[in-house]
Enzyme design. Structure first.
Site, PDB file in Angstrom:
ATOM      1  N   ASP A  39      54.467 131.098 125.157  1.00  0.00           N
ATOM      2  CA  ASP A  39      53.629 131.969 124.709  1.00  0.00           C
ATOM      3  C   ASP A  39      52.073 131.655 125.450  1.00  0.00           C
ATOM      4  O   ASP A  39      51.310 132.758 126.008  1.00  0.00           O
ATOM      5  CB  ASP A  39      52.840 131.433 123.689  1.00  0.00           C
ATOM      6  CG  ASP A  39      54.267 131.971 122.399  1.00  0.00           C
ATOM      7  OD1 ASP A  39      53.930 131.921 121.187  1.00  0.00           O
ATOM      8  OD2 ASP A  39      55.154 132.783 122.226  1.00  0.00           O
ATOM      9  N   TYR A  42      53.050 134.042 128.407  1.00  0.00           N
ATOM     10  CA  TYR A  42      52.627 135.370 127.968  1.00  0.00           C
ATOM     11  C   TYR A  42      50.918 135.470 127.934  1.00  0.00           C
ATOM     12  O   TYR A  42      49.990 136.224 128.635  1.00  0.00           O
ATOM     13  CB  TYR A  42      53.043 135.993 127.112  1.00  0.00           C
ATOM     14  CG  TYR A  42      52.847 137.162 126.453  1.00  0.00           C
ATOM     15  CD1 TYR A  42      53.642 138.163 126.819  1.00  0.00           C
ATOM     16  CD2 TYR A  42      51.712 137.636 125.973  1.00  0.00           C
ATOM     17  CE1 TYR A  42      53.323 139.451 126.281  1.00  0.00           C
ATOM     18  CE2 TYR A  42      51.225 138.499 125.294  1.00  0.00           C
ATOM     19  CZ  TYR A  42      52.028 140.098 125.382  1.00  0.00           C
ATOM     20  OH  TYR A  42      52.008 140.928 125.827  1.00  0.00           O
ATOM     21  N   SER A  88      72.768 131.225 113.311  1.00  0.00           N
ATOM     22  CA  SER A  88      73.064 132.626 112.739  1.00  0.00           C
ATOM     23  C   SER A  88      74.746 132.950 113.170  1.00  0.00           C
ATOM     24  O   SER A  88      75.467 131.842 112.268  1.00  0.00           O
ATOM     25  CB  SER A  88      73.435 134.097 114.280  1.00  0.00           C
ATOM     26  OG  SER A  88      73.925 133.080 115.567  1.00  0.00           O
ATOM     27  N   MET A  89      75.632 134.348 112.470  1.00  0.00           N
ATOM     28  CA  MET A  89      76.725 134.012 112.631  1.00  0.00           C
ATOM     29  C   MET A  89      77.332 133.987 112.822  1.00  0.00           C
ATOM     30  O   MET A  89      77.931 135.217 113.585  1.00  0.00           O
ATOM     31  CB  MET A  89      77.037 134.860 111.274  1.00  0.00           C
ATOM     32  CG  MET A  89      76.281 134.527 109.518  1.00  0.00           C
ATOM     33  SD  MET A  89      76.501 136.411 108.080  1.00  0.00           S
ATOM     34  CE  MET A  89      75.389 136.824 108.144  1.00  0.00           C
ATOM     35  N   GLU A 120      79.659 138.541 100.015  1.00  0.00           N
ATOM     36  CA  GLU A 120      78.117 139.336  99.889  1.00  0.00           C
ATOM     37  C   GLU A 120      77.809 140.912 101.103  1.00  0.00           C
ATOM     38  O   GLU A 120      79.028 140.755 102.081  1.00  0.00           O
ATOM     39  CB  GLU A 120      77.416 138.265 100.019  1.00  0.00           C
ATOM     40  CG  GLU A 120      77.060 137.041  99.433  1.00  0.00           C
ATOM     41  CD  GLU A 120      76.493 136.386 100.126  1.00  0.00           C
ATOM     42  OE1 GLU A 120      75.174 136.900 100.456  1.00  0.00           O
ATOM     43  OE2 GLU A 120      76.956 135.244  99.623  1.00  0.00           O
ATOM     44  N   LYS A 122      76.411 142.477 103.880  1.00  0.00           N
ATOM     45  CA  LYS A 122      75.456 142.112 105.349  1.00  0.00           C
ATOM     46  C   LYS A 122      74.137 142.994 104.978  1.00  0.00           C
ATOM     47  O   LYS A 122      74.760 143.769 106.079  1.00  0.00           O
ATOM     48  CB  LYS A 122      76.099 142.178 106.501  1.00  0.00           C
ATOM     49  CG  LYS A 122      75.571 141.033 107.274  1.00  0.00           C
ATOM     50  CD  LYS A 122      76.846 140.928 108.673  1.00  0.00           C
ATOM     51  CE  LYS A 122      75.930 139.716 109.844  1.00  0.00           C
ATOM     52  NZ  LYS A 122      74.374 140.519 110.046  1.00  0.00           N
ATOM     53  N   ARG A 143      63.044 133.552 111.477  1.00  0.00           N
ATOM     54  CA  ARG A 143      64.539 132.895 112.208  1.00  0.00           C
ATOM     55  C   ARG A 143      63.815 132.224 113.577  1.00  0.00           C
ATOM     56  O   ARG A 143      64.325 131.161 113.985  1.00  0.00           O
ATOM     57  CB  ARG A 143      65.234 133.579 112.330  1.00  0.00           C
ATOM     58  CG  ARG A 143      67.072 132.537 112.509  1.00  0.00           C
ATOM     59  CD  ARG A 143      68.169 133.188 112.436  1.00  0.00           C
ATOM     60  NE  ARG A 143      68.572 134.397 114.148  1.00  0.00           N
ATOM     61  CZ  ARG A 143      68.750 133.515 114.081  1.00  0.00           C
ATOM     62  NH1 ARG A 143      69.416 132.708 114.571  1.00  0.00           N
ATOM     63  NH2 ARG A 143      69.257 135.175 115.050  1.00  0.00           N
ATOM     64  N   GLU A 177      66.968 138.000 103.528  1.00  0.00           N
ATOM     65  CA  GLU A 177      67.162 139.517 104.037  1.00  0.00           C
ATOM     66  C   GLU A 177      65.729 139.447 103.979  1.00  0.00           C
ATOM     67  O   GLU A 177      66.025 139.658 102.851  1.00  0.00           O
ATOM     68  CB  GLU A 177      68.127 140.001 104.247  1.00  0.00           C
ATOM     69  CG  GLU A 177      68.253 140.829 105.373  1.00  0.00           C
ATOM     70  CD  GLU A 177      68.645 139.485 106.524  1.00  0.00           C
ATOM     71  OE1 GLU A 177      69.216 138.990 106.721  1.00  0.00           O
ATOM     72  OE2 GLU A 177      69.084 139.936 107.928  1.00  0.00           O
TER      73      GLU A 177
HETATM   74  N1  LIG Z   1      72.249 139.236 106.106  1.00  0.00           N
HETATM   75  C1  LIG Z   1      73.306 139.191 105.295  1.00  0.00           C
HETATM   76  O1  LIG Z   1      72.860 139.653 103.781  1.00  0.00           O
HETATM   77  C2  LIG Z   1      73.523 136.944 104.922  1.00  0.00           C
HETATM   78  C3  LIG Z   1      73.580 136.562 106.018  1.00  0.00           C
HETATM   79  N2  LIG Z   1      73.348 135.198 106.257  1.00  0.00           N
HETATM   80  C4  LIG Z   1      73.521 134.922 105.004  1.00  0.00           C
HETATM   81  O2  LIG Z   1      74.241 133.702 104.798  1.00  0.00           O
HETATM   82  C5  LIG Z   1      73.555 132.771 105.924  1.00  0.00           C
HETATM   83  C6  LIG Z   1      73.772 132.005 104.940  1.00  0.00           C
HETATM   84  C7  LIG Z   1      73.560 130.226 106.515  1.00  0.00           C
HETATM   85  C8  LIG Z   1      73.812 131.069 107.351  1.00  0.00           C
HETATM   86  C9  LIG Z   1      74.143 132.535 107.172  1.00  0.00           C
HETATM   87  N3  LIG Z   1      74.173 135.452 103.737  1.00  0.00           N
HETATM   88  C10 LIG Z   1      73.689 136.947 103.650  1.00  0.00           C
HETATM   89  N4  LIG Z   1      73.983 137.655 102.676  1.00  0.00           N
END
Ligand SMILES: NC(=O)c1cnc(OC2CCCC2)nc1N
Length: 333
Positions: A39, A42, A88-89, A120, A122, A143, A177
Site C-alpha cells: 500500500d 501505491y 479458498s477452495m 451447499e 456456492k 478475505r 458470503e
Molecule cells: N461461496 C460459498 O457459498 C461457500 C464458500 N465457502 C464455503 O466454505 C468455506 C469453509 C472453509 C473453506 C471454504 N462454503 C460455501 N457455501
C-alpha cells in the site's frame, strides 16, 4: 526531483506513465483482490500525482485516478490479520472429477471418512468474516489474500441481514458470503448508466465494489445481502456436523442459505448438481457451483488442509456462462 523545480514539459513526461501505473495497480487491488505492490508504494505514487496535478492544473484530466468518484485521496481500508486463514477452495469441473475426489478421500487410510456430505450452493459473492464478542458484532473483514484482509466493520453495520447483537453472549467468528441479489445488481447498473457512470461487469464485482467502500453511506445504498456458511471454532457452538452448524447459525439470527442437503451416495450428489444446474437461473442470487463438505466436523479437522485448500471440502464449478463483456468498473472512494 521536487515538483516545485519541475518544468511543465518535465511534469508532462512524468504524469503519463504515473497515471498508467496507478490505474494498473488500482485494477489489481480493486478488481482482482491481488495487489502487486504494498500500500505505501501505491500511496506514495498517488501523492506524487496529486502534487503534479496541483502544481500544473492544466495537466489534470478526467481519466486520472485522482478524478474518480468522490475525488478524495484514495486511502486504503485498514488491514485485518486472520488468525485462522480464510482458505479458498479446490475446485472440480465435472461430476466424475468430484466422484474421484470422494473416492480418494474414502481410500484415505488414516481417516475413515463416513460417506456423509453436506451439499451447499456456492454463492457467487465475496467472502466475509464477522467477529462477535459476548454476542456483540465487533469486526467485519474481507478475505484479502487469506491471511491479510480489509476492515469493513462500518460497512457491514449497514447490511440488514447481519445481526449487531446475537441472542447468546458468544465470542466467536462466523464466515459467509456477501453478495448482491440479481435484481439489485440490474437496478444499480441502470442508475449508474443514467448517471453516466461505468457499470459493474457482474453481481460479484458489484458486491465487492460496494462492500469495500471507504464511505459506509455508499455501502448502505447498495442492498448487499449475506449467506453465512462456516464457523471455524464450531466446537464453541456445541455442534458436531456442518449441517448442525448451519442450523445453529439460523437460530442465532444469521441469514443462511436454505438449500443445503445432507447426502450419503454419489446418486444423491449427482441429483443435487442436476437440480441446481437447472434451477440456477430462477434463483434471486448468483451461484457458480455447489460446495461439498464432509459433514462430520471432527473428520474435517483430521483431514486438515493442504497448503492452499481444505482436503475436506471441494467446490464443483458450473460450466462458465456467456459473460457479457461490459466495461469493468473500479469504484474509487
Ligand atoms: N461461496 C460459498 O457459498 C461457500 C464458500 N465457502 C464455503 O466454505 C468455506 C469453509 C472453509 C473453506 C471454504 N462454503 C460455501 N457455501
Amino acid at each position: 526531483v521536487p515538483v516545485s523545480q519541475l518544468s511543465l514539459a518535465a511534469a508532462k513526461e512524468e504524469i503519463a506513465p504515473l497515471r498508467k501505473q496507478l490505474t494498473q495497480w488500482g485494477k489489481e487491488y480493486y478488481e482482482q483482490d491481488n495487489p502487486s505492490v504494498e500500500d505505501y508504494v501505491y500511496d506514495r505514487a498517488y501523492q506524487r500525482l496529486v502534487e503534479l496535478e496541483t502544481r500544473f492544473p492544466e495537466l489534470k484530466s478526467a481519466d486520472s485516478p485522482t478524478q474518480r468518484v468522490g475525488g478524495a485521496v484514495t486511502t486504503q481500508l485498514t488491514k485485518v490479520h486472520h488468525d485462522i486463514p480464510m482458505l479458498s477452495m479446490g475446485d472440480v469441473f465435472s461430476v466424475d472429477e468430484l466422484m474421484d475426489f470422494n473416492r480418494r478421500q474414502q481410500e484415505n487410510g488414516d481417516v475413515t471418512v463416513a460417506p456423509e456430505y453436506n451439499l451447499e450452493l456456492k454463492i457467487d459473492g465475496l467472502s466475509l468474516s464477522l467477529v462477535y464478542e459476548n454476542g456483540k458484532l465487533v469486526q467485519g473483514s474481507t478475505r484479502g489474500n487469506g491471511t491479510i484482509g480489509e476492515d469493513v466493520t462500518a460497512n457491514v453495520m449497514t447490511i440488514k441481514s447481519i445481526p449487531h447483537q446475537l441472542p447468546e453472549p458468544l465470542t466467536l467468528e462466523f464466515r459467509g458470503e456477501c453478495y448482491m441479489p440479481k435484481a439489485s445488481f440490474v437496478k444499480l447498473n441502470q442508475e449508474r448508466e443514467a448517471a453516466g457512470l461505468p457499470v459493474f461487469a457482474n453481481p460479484r464485482n458489484a458486491a465487492a465494489g460496494s462492500l469495500r467502500q471507504l464511505d459506509p453511506k455508499v455501502t448502505a445504498k447498495r442492498d448487499l445481502a449475506t449467506f453465512m456458511y462456516y464457523v471455524p471454532e464450531y466446537q464453541k457452538l456445541g455442534v458436531t456436523t456442518q449441517a448442525e452448524s448451519l442450523d445453529r447459525m439460523r437460530e442465532l439470527g444469521f441469514s443462511v442459505n436454505p438449500n443445503n442437503r445432507v447426502v450419503h451416495s454419489e446418486e444423491e450428489i449427482a441429483a443435487y448438481i442436476d437440480e441446481y444446474t437447472k434451477q440456477r437461473d430462477q434463483l434471486s442470487y448468483g451461484i457458480d457451483g455447489i460446495v461439498e463438505k464432509v459433514n462430520d466436523l471432527a473428520t474435517e479437522n483430521a483431514l486438515g488442509n493442504t497448503v492452499k485448500v481444505p482436503r475436506w471440502e471441494i467446490a464443483y464449478k458450473f460450466p462458465p456462462e456467456e459473460q457479457a463483456t461490459i466495461v469493468r468498473d473500479i469504484v474509487w472512494t
